[in-house]
Design a protein around this motif. Sequence first.
Motif, PDB file in Angstrom:
ATOM      1  N   MET A 137       0.826  -1.203   0.000  1.00  0.00           N
ATOM      2  CA  MET A 137       0.000   0.000   0.000  1.00  0.00           C
ATOM      3  C   MET A 137       0.866   1.261   0.000  1.00  0.00           C
ATOM      4  O   MET A 137       0.517   2.265  -0.619  1.00  0.00           O
ATOM      5  N   VAL A 138       1.996   1.209   0.700  1.00  0.00           N
ATOM      6  CA  VAL A 138       2.905   2.354   0.682  1.00  0.00           C
ATOM      7  C   VAL A 138       3.558   2.481  -0.690  1.00  0.00           C
ATOM      8  O   VAL A 138       3.667   3.581  -1.239  1.00  0.00           O
ATOM      9  N   LEU A 139       3.975   1.358  -1.261  1.00  0.00           N
ATOM     10  CA  LEU A 139       4.591   1.374  -2.594  1.00  0.00           C
ATOM     11  C   LEU A 139       3.618   1.883  -3.657  1.00  0.00           C
ATOM     12  O   LEU A 139       4.002   2.604  -4.576  1.00  0.00           O
ATOM     13  N   ASP A 140       2.335   1.497  -3.518  1.00  0.00           N
ATOM     14  CA  ASP A 140       1.315   1.922  -4.487  1.00  0.00           C
ATOM     15  C   ASP A 140       0.802   3.330  -4.219  1.00  0.00           C
ATOM     16  O   ASP A 140      -0.055   3.831  -4.949  1.00  0.00           O
ATOM     17  N   GLU A 141       1.291   3.947  -3.122  1.00  0.00           N
ATOM     18  CA  GLU A 141       0.870   5.287  -2.703  1.00  0.00           C
ATOM     19  C   GLU A 141      -0.592   5.335  -2.302  1.00  0.00           C
ATOM     20  O   GLU A 141      -1.218   6.396  -2.318  1.00  0.00           O
ATOM     21  N   THR A 142      -1.141   4.171  -1.935  1.00  0.00           N
ATOM     22  CA  THR A 142      -2.448   4.156  -1.279  1.00  0.00           C
ATOM     23  C   THR A 142      -2.310   4.740   0.120  1.00  0.00           C
ATOM     24  O   THR A 142      -3.253   5.331   0.655  1.00  0.00           O
ATOM     25  N   ALA A 143      -1.133   4.571   0.714  1.00  0.00           N
ATOM     26  CA  ALA A 143      -0.849   5.081   2.053  1.00  0.00           C
ATOM     27  C   ALA A 143       0.396   5.958   2.018  1.00  0.00           C
ATOM     28  O   ALA A 143       1.338   5.698   1.261  1.00  0.00           O
ATOM     29  N   ASP A 144       0.404   7.002   2.862  1.00  0.00           N
ATOM     30  CA  ASP A 144       1.578   7.870   2.989  1.00  0.00           C
ATOM     31  C   ASP A 144       2.649   7.224   3.847  1.00  0.00           C
ATOM     32  O   ASP A 144       3.836   7.499   3.686  1.00  0.00           O
ATOM     33  N   ILE A 145       2.201   6.385   4.774  1.00  0.00           N
ATOM     34  CA  ILE A 145       3.096   5.871   5.795  1.00  0.00           C
ATOM     35  C   ILE A 145       2.660   4.460   6.174  1.00  0.00           C
ATOM     36  O   ILE A 145       1.459   4.152   6.137  1.00  0.00           O
ATOM     37  N   GLY A 146       3.597   3.586   6.481  1.00  0.00           N
ATOM     38  CA  GLY A 146       3.284   2.225   6.894  1.00  0.00           C
ATOM     39  C   GLY A 146       3.913   1.920   8.238  1.00  0.00           C
ATOM     40  O   GLY A 146       5.001   2.418   8.557  1.00  0.00           O
ATOM     41  N   LEU A 147       3.245   1.100   9.042  1.00  0.00           N
ATOM     42  CA  LEU A 147       3.762   0.704  10.354  1.00  0.00           C
ATOM     43  C   LEU A 147       3.487  -0.770  10.561  1.00  0.00           C
ATOM     44  O   LEU A 147       2.346  -1.220  10.499  1.00  0.00           O
ATOM     45  N   ALA A 148       4.549  -1.541  10.780  1.00  0.00           N
ATOM     46  CA  ALA A 148       4.421  -2.975  11.024  1.00  0.00           C
ATOM     47  C   ALA A 148       5.728  -3.474  11.632  1.00  0.00           C
ATOM     48  O   ALA A 148       6.714  -2.736  11.707  1.00  0.00           O
ATOM     49  N   THR A 149       5.721  -4.728  12.041  1.00  0.00           N
ATOM     50  CA  THR A 149       6.929  -5.330  12.607  1.00  0.00           C
ATOM     51  C   THR A 149       7.697  -6.119  11.558  1.00  0.00           C
ATOM     52  O   THR A 149       8.892  -5.940  11.381  1.00  0.00           O
ATOM     53  N   GLU A 150       7.016  -7.018  10.848  1.00  0.00           N
ATOM     54  CA  GLU A 150       7.707  -7.877   9.895  1.00  0.00           C
ATOM     55  C   GLU A 150       7.721  -7.272   8.498  1.00  0.00           C
ATOM     56  O   GLU A 150       6.883  -6.463   8.143  1.00  0.00           O
ATOM     57  N   SER A 151       8.695  -7.685   7.718  1.00  0.00           N
ATOM     58  CA  SER A 151       8.720  -7.583   6.249  1.00  0.00           C
ATOM     59  C   SER A 151       9.015  -6.205   5.671  1.00  0.00           C
ATOM     60  O   SER A 151       9.482  -6.120   4.542  1.00  0.00           O
ATOM     61  N   LEU A 152       8.761  -5.123   6.352  1.00  0.00           N
ATOM     62  CA  LEU A 152       8.893  -3.816   5.725  1.00  0.00           C
ATOM     63  C   LEU A 152      10.313  -3.576   5.217  1.00  0.00           C
ATOM     64  O   LEU A 152      10.507  -2.990   4.151  1.00  0.00           O
ATOM     65  N   LEU A 269      12.595 -15.752  25.920  1.00  0.00           N
ATOM     66  CA  LEU A 269      12.459 -16.933  25.060  1.00  0.00           C
ATOM     67  C   LEU A 269      12.471 -16.571  23.576  1.00  0.00           C
ATOM     68  O   LEU A 269      13.037 -17.307  22.756  1.00  0.00           O
ATOM     69  N   PHE A 270      11.853 -15.466  23.225  1.00  0.00           N
ATOM     70  CA  PHE A 270      11.664 -15.147  21.811  1.00  0.00           C
ATOM     71  C   PHE A 270      12.423 -13.915  21.334  1.00  0.00           C
ATOM     72  O   PHE A 270      12.423 -13.618  20.139  1.00  0.00           O
ATOM     73  N   GLY A 271      13.068 -13.218  22.264  1.00  0.00           N
ATOM     74  CA  GLY A 271      13.861 -12.063  21.877  1.00  0.00           C
ATOM     75  C   GLY A 271      13.016 -10.833  21.606  1.00  0.00           C
ATOM     76  O   GLY A 271      11.788 -10.892  21.573  1.00  0.00           O
ATOM     77  N   PRO A 272      13.675  -9.699  21.384  1.00  0.00           N
ATOM     78  CA  PRO A 272      12.946  -8.453  21.119  1.00  0.00           C
ATOM     79  C   PRO A 272      12.477  -8.372  19.672  1.00  0.00           C
ATOM     80  O   PRO A 272      13.058  -8.977  18.774  1.00  0.00           O
ATOM     81  N   ASN A 273      11.408  -7.631  19.452  1.00  0.00           N
ATOM     82  CA  ASN A 273      10.888  -7.350  18.120  1.00  0.00           C
ATOM     83  C   ASN A 273      10.983  -5.850  17.872  1.00  0.00           C
ATOM     84  O   ASN A 273      10.876  -5.049  18.808  1.00  0.00           O
ATOM     85  N   MET A 274      11.152  -5.470  16.620  1.00  0.00           N
ATOM     86  CA  MET A 274      11.253  -4.057  16.277  1.00  0.00           C
ATOM     87  C   MET A 274      10.131  -3.642  15.338  1.00  0.00           C
ATOM     88  O   MET A 274       9.991  -4.194  14.244  1.00  0.00           O
ATOM     89  N   ALA A 275       9.311  -2.714  15.778  1.00  0.00           N
ATOM     90  CA  ALA A 275       8.304  -2.122  14.893  1.00  0.00           C
ATOM     91  C   ALA A 275       8.994  -1.049  14.048  1.00  0.00           C
ATOM     92  O   ALA A 275       9.844  -0.306  14.545  1.00  0.00           O
ATOM     93  N   ARG A 276       8.609  -0.989  12.778  1.00  0.00           N
ATOM     94  CA  ARG A 276       9.271  -0.073  11.862  1.00  0.00           C
ATOM     95  C   ARG A 276       8.242   0.783  11.114  1.00  0.00           C
ATOM     96  O   ARG A 276       7.137   0.341  10.838  1.00  0.00           O
ATOM     97  N   LEU A 277       8.669   1.990  10.807  1.00  0.00           N
ATOM     98  CA  LEU A 277       7.863   2.923  10.030  1.00  0.00           C
ATOM     99  C   LEU A 277       8.412   2.939   8.611  1.00  0.00           C
ATOM    100  O   LEU A 277       9.631   2.903   8.410  1.00  0.00           O
ATOM    101  N   ALA A 278       7.531   2.989   7.609  1.00  0.00           N
ATOM    102  CA  ALA A 278       7.976   2.918   6.217  1.00  0.00           C
ATOM    103  C   ALA A 278       7.401   4.058   5.390  1.00  0.00           C
ATOM    104  O   ALA A 278       6.246   4.452   5.562  1.00  0.00           O
ATOM    105  N   PHE A 279       8.236   4.566   4.494  1.00  0.00           N
ATOM    106  CA  PHE A 279       7.839   5.565   3.501  1.00  0.00           C
ATOM    107  C   PHE A 279       8.298   5.076   2.137  1.00  0.00           C
ATOM    108  O   PHE A 279       9.294   4.348   2.030  1.00  0.00           O
TER     109      PHE A 279
END
Length: 323
Positions: A137-152, A269-279
């Motif tokens: 959605m960010v790549l298609d410019e449907t969204a200005d900004i993306g927020l997620a933990t995985e894959s970005l 047990l599972f370690g820390p996770n990082m949430a990331r912001l995408a443009f």
Amino acid sequence: MNLHQFRFVYEAARRNLNLTETAKALHTSQPGISKAIMELEEELGVDIFVRHGKRLKRVTEPGQQVLQSIDIILRELGNLRRIGDEYAMQDAGTLSIATTHTQARYVLPEPVAALRKKFPKVSVSLHQGTPEQVAQMVLDETADIGLATESLSDFPDLVTLPCYEWQHVVVMPASHPLTQVPRLTLEQLAAEPLISYHPSFTGRKRIDQAFAQRGLTPNVVLEAIDADVIKTYTRLGLGIGLVAEMAVKDDPMMSTPGSELVWRPVGHLFGPNMARLAFKRGAYLRQFVLSFAELISDRLSRALIMQAMQLPNSHQGDGDYGL
């Protein structure tokens, strides 16, 4: 050559060379699209697509270069519109946010409320989906900004910045024997029926990797994309839940004496996770978009975001930009 031709070529490539789907997406006719593409090829003197009859089969080598140039042209066209909007309406517009259910439910309410207070003429549009859908959605410019933990950070055409770290927690009935265990182990969790996130959401990959590295097979009896759903089924006795800590910290039903459910941290047990912001790389960011990013995380500043946006793709791998 004209912008209509550029859009037809670009959309055809996005739609896996399916001109029927391209025509539907652009609200026009298939013959019209075919004619416009051929006219552009004739003007350029190269074939953009290899054809079999009337069907497009693949993109040619010069076609790949043409598509790259068209992508830049359309991106800059979008930037021109945003620049116009920025200076025509300094404090008005729509902020489109793509994010996952967990972020939308537990992380974004306060920043969104703060943004609306700061920019009362700005409306907010929330789009929820998987991390891959958020990126697209960010790549298609449907969204200005993306927020997620995985894959970005897997998408080279996205600029991603770390927002905050979080850990998983175990949610279980207050009467469960594991509530008496001061430090839970993977072996203890593997022996229980588990209710967790779908594999594409909220750090589930880390959970699976931790069990696999120990040679354990977890008994996941139910998967969901929403922490509230996981807590509901845990409350009904289907198993113990694994959720993100932000889903329990401010839950009044889990923080008062006599609560049905209790939670225990399992970051060890599972370690820390990082949430990331995408443009989208190269996009023009309006002032209220930058303000919103600063409201989400005190790690982020306008200067840092603009610095990251100007870095070439080769720097995408480090992702943290000095943070």
